[in-house]
Design an enzyme around this catalytic site. Sequence first.
Site, PDB file in Angstrom:
ATOM      1  N   ASN A  48      32.556  28.287  43.277  1.00 33.55           N
ATOM      2  CA  ASN A  48      32.858  28.770  41.926  1.00 33.55           C
ATOM      3  C   ASN A  48      32.784  27.630  40.912  1.00 33.55           C
ATOM      4  OD1 ASN A  48      33.540  31.381  42.971  1.00 33.55           O
ATOM      5  ND2 ASN A  48      35.459  30.497  43.675  1.00 33.55           N
ATOM      6  N   HIS A 134      41.792  41.358  42.390  1.00 33.32           N
ATOM      7  CA  HIS A 134      41.972  40.236  43.323  1.00 33.32           C
ATOM      8  C   HIS A 134      43.276  40.337  44.119  1.00 33.32           C
ATOM      9  CE1 HIS A 134      42.541  35.866  44.317  1.00 33.32           C
ATOM     10  NE2 HIS A 134      41.226  35.936  44.459  1.00 33.32           N
ATOM     11  N   GLU A 178      40.343  42.433  35.834  1.00 35.93           N
ATOM     12  CA  GLU A 178      39.677  41.129  35.733  1.00 35.93           C
ATOM     13  C   GLU A 178      38.621  41.249  34.642  1.00 35.93           C
ATOM     14  OE1 GLU A 178      38.229  39.667  39.607  1.00 35.93           O
ATOM     15  OE2 GLU A 178      39.980  40.595  40.513  1.00 35.93           O
ATOM     16  N   SER A 182      35.356  39.284  40.787  1.00 39.32           N
ATOM     17  CA  SER A 182      34.949  38.178  41.655  1.00 39.32           C
ATOM     18  C   SER A 182      33.904  38.579  42.688  1.00 39.32           C
ATOM     19  CB  SER A 182      36.157  37.555  42.335  1.00 39.32           C
ATOM     20  OG  SER A 182      36.921  38.526  42.993  1.00 39.32           O
ATOM     21  N   ASP A 207      42.702  38.938  34.025  1.00 38.55           N
ATOM     22  CA  ASP A 207      42.481  37.739  34.838  1.00 38.55           C
ATOM     23  C   ASP A 207      41.065  37.239  34.514  1.00 38.55           C
ATOM     24  OD1 ASP A 207      41.666  36.025  36.922  1.00 38.55           O
ATOM     25  OD2 ASP A 207      42.988  36.986  38.376  1.00 38.55           O
ATOM     26  N   HIS A 210      36.971  34.109  36.581  1.00 38.97           N
ATOM     27  CA  HIS A 210      35.520  33.868  36.674  1.00 38.97           C
ATOM     28  C   HIS A 210      34.824  33.853  35.313  1.00 38.97           C
ATOM     29  CE1 HIS A 210      35.532  34.061  41.032  1.00 38.97           C
ATOM     30  NE2 HIS A 210      36.473  34.981  40.875  1.00 38.97           N
ATOM     31  N   LYS A 241      37.743  26.851  38.814  1.00 35.32           N
ATOM     32  CA  LYS A 241      36.402  27.409  39.001  1.00 35.32           C
ATOM     33  C   LYS A 241      35.442  26.726  38.024  1.00 35.32           C
ATOM     34  CE  LYS A 241      38.133  31.189  41.582  1.00 35.32           C
ATOM     35  NZ  LYS A 241      38.999  32.345  41.598  1.00 35.32           N
TER      36      LYS A 241
HETATM   37  C1  LIG Z   1      40.195  32.533  42.439  1.00 34.06           C
HETATM   38  C2  LIG Z   1      40.953  33.651  41.815  1.00 34.06           C
HETATM   39  C3  LIG Z   1      42.343  33.573  41.655  1.00 34.06           C
HETATM   40  C4  LIG Z   1      43.152  32.477  42.268  1.00 34.06           C
HETATM   41  O1  LIG Z   1      43.017  31.303  41.580  1.00 34.06           O
HETATM   42  P1  LIG Z   1      43.287  29.918  42.358  1.00 34.06           P
HETATM   43  O2  LIG Z   1      43.500  28.946  41.280  1.00 34.06           O
HETATM   44  O3  LIG Z   1      42.104  29.662  43.198  1.00 34.06           O
HETATM   45  O4  LIG Z   1      44.535  30.140  43.186  1.00 34.06           O
HETATM   46  C5  LIG Z   1      42.957  34.589  40.958  1.00 34.06           C
HETATM   47  N1  LIG Z   1      42.263  35.630  40.475  1.00 34.06           N
HETATM   48  C6  LIG Z   1      40.936  35.755  40.643  1.00 34.06           C
HETATM   49  C7  LIG Z   1      40.216  36.930  40.084  1.00 34.06           C
HETATM   50  C8  LIG Z   1      40.250  34.767  41.334  1.00 34.06           C
HETATM   51  O5  LIG Z   1      38.935  34.901  41.545  1.00 34.06           O
END
Ligand SMILES: *Cc1c(COP(=O)(O)O)cnc(C)c1O
Length: 387
Positions: A48, A134, A178, A182, A207, A210, A241
């Site tokens: 990522n 997620h 999101e 993801s 969220d 990404h 990411k």
């Molecule tokens: C990667 C991810 C997380 C977690 O984040 P980290 O910092 O890796 O713990 C949360 N939500 C989504 C949608 C993700 O892809």
Amino acid sequence: MESLKQEIENFLRKREEQNLLRTLHPMGHRSRGIVRTNNKEYIDLSSNDYLGLSQHPFLKEAAALAVIKYGLGSGASRLLSGDFEIHHQLEKEVAEFKNTESALVFNSGYQANVGILSALYGKNDAIFSDRLIHASIVDGILLSGARLFRFHHNDLNHLEHLLKKVRSRFEKALIVTETVFSMDGDRPPLKDMVELKEKYCCELYVDEAHATGVFGEHGSGVVEEEGLSNRVDFIMGTFGKALGGFGAYVACSERAMRYLINTARSFIYSTSLPPAIIAVNRASLQLIKKEPDRRKKLLTAADSFRTILQNKGLTVRGSSQIVPFIVGDTEKTVKLARMLQERGFWVVPIRPPTVPPGEARLRFSLTYDHNEKTLGALADAVSEYRI
Ligand SMILES: *Cc1c(COP(=O)(O)O)cnc(C)c1O
């Protein structure tokens, strides 16, 4: 003890038989989109690190200088003496970046989702989430004790149907999604979702794990791109990411931020992020604003890669730097991934339960470091297997 041993053995055997056993693959290091493992170099399509920033000299230098100034671990949680001025500087910059009143930094995206959702909602409340949300959001909802209603992926008719039916039975209600999914690489109809949340008196939590660094005029995310910063209650995102650092944030109102400092257990009961990581995250925000060409190049390459695969008659999804190729059958997916690995492409099969049954896939995660030639060769290799 005997029964636990038996259970572990049965589990491992079953997962292996079904091609569902997860295993680790230690990498030497990653640089310019290339990883080293099994004494071989691979083009990395599983990270990522979308903008290649984890290796950027500006970020490395920020980390090195901060290590010299502050040392390593932060030594305590934020509420003890692990709260440095640099944490607050980052939070101020995140709030500006996201165009919100305030922001609060969490130690990871996982900890942010689990801690925030469980702090804000409880058993008298309802949470409406996209089905493909997620795992960290699912865990936060479970921990909150709120009633969970899942709507079909990006289907606002279904969401409204649920809201109409049950909203009035609960005190508070939250819609959660999101902004770039993801495993599917697509985006929700965010504007319509905002209208719904206002119509049905809910809050909205997004969220941007990404999307941060990739979308929006200033690279702040999809909420920025769609001009909705002041209509989304909680904008969560990560530094690990596209931003090439580590940790996470939530951008929200000043009052909500104060509430979370007092109630989010993953914030309260965990040692704060090391100052050097905070310095990296700050440097990354600067760079994202200064170098829009990185994200533009990435999204253009992703569009053209998606078109190439589609023109070869393959089923691909999404509209972002994440390009999922849906294979369906798990065994086939595992085989295809192995074949691509043999050809030097580091792709891992994504299988249930990470994705719904019958939707096993290869998730091509494009980054700034992939060029047209590489992606063309990859597309050829993928389509060859199908024949
Ligand atoms: C990667 C991810 C997380 C977690 O984040 P980290 O910092 O890796 O713990 C949360 N939500 C989504 C949608 C993700 O892809």
